[in-house]
Write an enzyme that holds these catalytic residues in place. Structure first.
Site, PDB file in Angstrom:
ATOM      1  N   ASP A 152       3.635   3.326  15.329  1.00 11.16           N
ATOM      2  CA  ASP A 152       3.788   4.553  14.544  1.00 11.16           C
ATOM      3  C   ASP A 152       2.413   4.989  14.048  1.00 11.16           C
ATOM      4  O   ASP A 152       2.043   4.782  12.889  1.00 11.16           O
ATOM      5  CB  ASP A 152       4.752   4.324  13.383  1.00 11.16           C
ATOM      6  CG  ASP A 152       5.180   5.630  12.720  1.00 11.16           C
ATOM      7  OD1 ASP A 152       4.851   6.701  13.263  1.00 11.16           O
ATOM      8  OD2 ASP A 152       5.836   5.578  11.678  1.00 11.16           O
ATOM      9  N   HIS A 262       7.291   8.576   2.952  1.00 10.85           N
ATOM     10  CA  HIS A 262       6.712   7.581   3.858  1.00 10.85           C
ATOM     11  C   HIS A 262       7.255   7.835   5.251  1.00 10.85           C
ATOM     12  O   HIS A 262       8.458   7.756   5.488  1.00 10.85           O
ATOM     13  CB  HIS A 262       7.089   6.166   3.399  1.00 10.85           C
ATOM     14  CG  HIS A 262       6.649   5.082   4.351  1.00 10.85           C
ATOM     15  ND1 HIS A 262       7.412   3.963   4.611  1.00 10.85           N
ATOM     16  CD2 HIS A 262       5.527   4.957   5.111  1.00 10.85           C
ATOM     17  CE1 HIS A 262       6.778   3.187   5.469  1.00 10.85           C
ATOM     18  NE2 HIS A 262       5.638   3.776   5.799  1.00 10.85           N
ATOM     19  N   GLY A 377       6.803  -0.246  -3.377  1.00 10.43           N
ATOM     20  CA  GLY A 377       7.503  -1.521  -3.401  1.00 10.43           C
ATOM     21  C   GLY A 377       8.680  -1.466  -2.451  1.00 10.43           C
ATOM     22  O   GLY A 377       8.554  -1.730  -1.255  1.00 10.43           O
ATOM     23  N   SER A 378       9.845  -1.067  -2.967  1.00  9.27           N
ATOM     24  CA  SER A 378      11.039  -0.906  -2.143  1.00  9.27           C
ATOM     25  C   SER A 378      11.883   0.198  -2.758  1.00  9.27           C
ATOM     26  O   SER A 378      11.460   0.851  -3.720  1.00  9.27           O
ATOM     27  CB  SER A 378      11.840  -2.210  -2.093  1.00  9.27           C
ATOM     28  OG  SER A 378      12.433  -2.467  -3.361  1.00  9.27           O
ATOM     29  N   HIS A 400      -0.318  -2.202   2.256  1.00  7.61           N
ATOM     30  CA  HIS A 400       0.334  -0.883   2.380  1.00  7.61           C
ATOM     31  C   HIS A 400       1.719  -0.887   1.767  1.00  7.61           C
ATOM     32  O   HIS A 400       2.438   0.107   1.847  1.00  7.61           O
ATOM     33  CB  HIS A 400       0.388  -0.431   3.839  1.00  7.61           C
ATOM     34  CG  HIS A 400       1.502  -1.007   4.653  1.00  7.61           C
ATOM     35  ND1 HIS A 400       1.843  -2.341   4.643  1.00  7.61           N
ATOM     36  CD2 HIS A 400       2.361  -0.405   5.533  1.00  7.61           C
ATOM     37  CE1 HIS A 400       2.859  -2.541   5.473  1.00  7.61           C
ATOM     38  NE2 HIS A 400       3.194  -1.385   6.024  1.00  7.61           N
ATOM     39  N   GLY A 401       2.100  -1.987   1.145  1.00  9.03           N
ATOM     40  CA  GLY A 401       3.402  -2.084   0.506  1.00  9.03           C
ATOM     41  C   GLY A 401       3.658  -3.508   0.065  1.00  9.03           C
ATOM     42  O   GLY A 401       2.719  -4.303  -0.070  1.00  9.03           O
TER      43      GLY A 401
END
Length: 478
Positions: A152, A262, A377-378, A400-401
């Site tokens: 991606d 995102h 985060g989530s 990146h997370g």
């Protein structure tokens, strides 16, 4: 073990090595054949693989196993053209090592042995991927690695902070939810009908005229412009909290409604990645364990083609976010105080210790001194607006997370839907779409990840998701 379970269990590389296969291209051909699920039981396939290895001449005309026979009979010839890796284990900085699986560490070890590798680093959200691990940062000399960038291409975060107090989101919850439903579209392959499409300057990008392969992707790009991918991609409203005023952004201390997105370059980027990865493997033959790290020199026609196509995909991904944010901003009728955007799954020309290098950040955020980034985060845990410190050991990068704690398959099999519902309720989150593979419990603890990279970034503000939309068709594009 239950016989039915044994029959359905897929043969893996270790099984083939136990039969006597070597870790080379023949092993790769055997695994390709095994993936096709040819109607044989596991035990029958084991017998076939043993017979082919013992007596390959008997399978020279076999429609199924002939590619494996060719690989077995030409191992020495193939080896003559294989590029030699560096010997020994090359040093690189690891952040949050205790949270990183062995598979990701092994992949990074192999990447550092490439003859073009100059420096590397592993971020605390790292986990195993294809080629370079997700969360891996690799600097090379005059060479670009398609699988070091990722499938991606140009996947990114984009944040709009609105001059709207947080109470407005709670009072008008259903309105905000409708805005997401009306102005977003999700999932691999999904896009807009011709009368729904929007125009954007990126569609006139000169790189679309690079060659016939890229040119024929333009209509797909137009169809999917302003849409979001599957997997962990999202569009969400939440509350942005600045505990201190930020003069550079011009935002005063307080809590604001914000939009966070995102997603990446959709079908355009995935098709480019697939095409040039195959091309790289043709022009750059590496040992079996490194074949997904095949690279192209930027002084070659192939390397220049990919570089242009990669940058096109990155610009296109940015355009998708711009379209989404403008649509939603218009629907809200709100004033935007600031917009911040950063991307990963990309390669940059940068200076490292005074030398120009190609920095691959596969699932890693640029964090040069003063550079803003977003680390989510989530769906139910905090994300952070950060400012880079320019740490040289990290090659000016950050995570990146949060990073996956468990695979998608494991999450689906082991996590309970009721536990997800309870967590969403506790955090006041409304979820539209998504599956158990994206449950917060499938991810690492974002606070532990942030603690492991305090040397890399300063936290400017936090983001708490409140209304989250993700793909609900099971598609994967991350």
């Amino acid at each position: 073990m239950n016989n039915r379970i044994m029959e359905n269990k897929r043969i893996n590389g270790n099984d083939l090595i136990a039969l006597g296969y070597k870790e080379n291209f023949a092993l790769g051909e055997a695994l390709k054949i095994n993936k096709k699920r040819l109607g044989f039981t596991r035990e029958q396939m084991i017998v076939k693989f043993t017979e082919v290895l013992t007596n390959p001449d008997a399978y020279l005309e076999d429609a199924i196993f002939q590619p494996l026979v060719a690989a077995l009979l030409n191992v020495d010839e193939v080896a003559k053209n294989v590029i030699t890796l560096k010997e020994g284990k090359q040093a690189y900085k690891i952040y949050g090592k205790e949270q990183i699986e062995d598979g990701a560490l092994l992949q990074m070890d192999v990447a550092m042995k490439l003859p073009v590798a100059v420096a590397g680093a592993l971020m605390p959200d790292a986990h195993q991927g294809y080629g370079l691990p997700i969360g891996g940062v690799l600097a090379t000399t005059n060479a670009v690695i398609p699988y070091g960038v990722g499938v991606d291409i140009g996947c990114r975060m984009a944040l709009s902070i609105f001059d709207v107090p947080e109470e407005h989101l709670y009072v008008h919850h259903d309105f905000y939810k409708k805005v997401l439903l009306d102005h977003t579209k999700f999932g691999a392959g999904h896009g807009y009908l011709k009368h729904e499409r929007v125009d954007h300057a990126v569609l006139e990008h000169h790189a679309f005229e690079t060659n016939d392969f890229v040119r024929q992707l333009k209509d797909k790009a137009w169809t999917q412009l302003g849409s979001s991918g599957g997997g962990n991609h999202f569009v969400e409203f939440g509350i942005m909290e600045f505990k201190e005023s930020d003069m550079a952004l011009g935002i005063e201390k307080g809590r604001y409604v914000a939009l966070l997105t995102h997603s990446g370059s959709r079908g355009l980027g995935a098709t480019i990645a697939d095409h040039y990865t195959k091309l790289a493997k043709k022009v750059c033959q590496l040992p079996y364990e490194a074949q997904n790290l095949a690279y192209m020199g930027l002084d070659t026609a192939e390397g220049q083609e990919y570089w242009l196509a990669m940058n096109l995909a990155g610009d296109y991904a940015s355009a998708c976010h711009e379209v989404i944010h403008e649509k939603i901003k218009t629907a809200l009728g709100a004033e935007r105080l600031a917009m911040v955007e950063n991307h990963h799954n990309f390669a940059w020309k940068e200076l490292w210790k005074g030398e120009e290098v190609i920095v691959h950040r596969k699932g890693a955020t640029p964090a040069a001194k003063g550079v803003l980034g977003i680390i989510p985060g989530s769906m139910a845990t905090a994300g952070f607006l950060v400012r880079g410190k320019g740490e040289e050991a990290a090659i000016q990068s950050a995570s990146h997370g949060a990073g996956r704690l468990m695979s998608r398959t494991k999450a689906i099999k082991t996590l309970a839907p009721d536990a997800l519902k309870s967590m969403l309720l506790d955090h006041g989150v409304t979820l539209i779409g998504a599956g158990m593979d994206e449950a917060p419990m499938a991810y690492k603890n974002i606070h532990e990840v942030m603690a492991a990279q305090e040397d890399l970034v300063d936290v400017i503000a936090s983001f708490s998701p409140k209304i989250v939309r993700m793909a609900d068709d099971g598609s994967r594009e991350d």
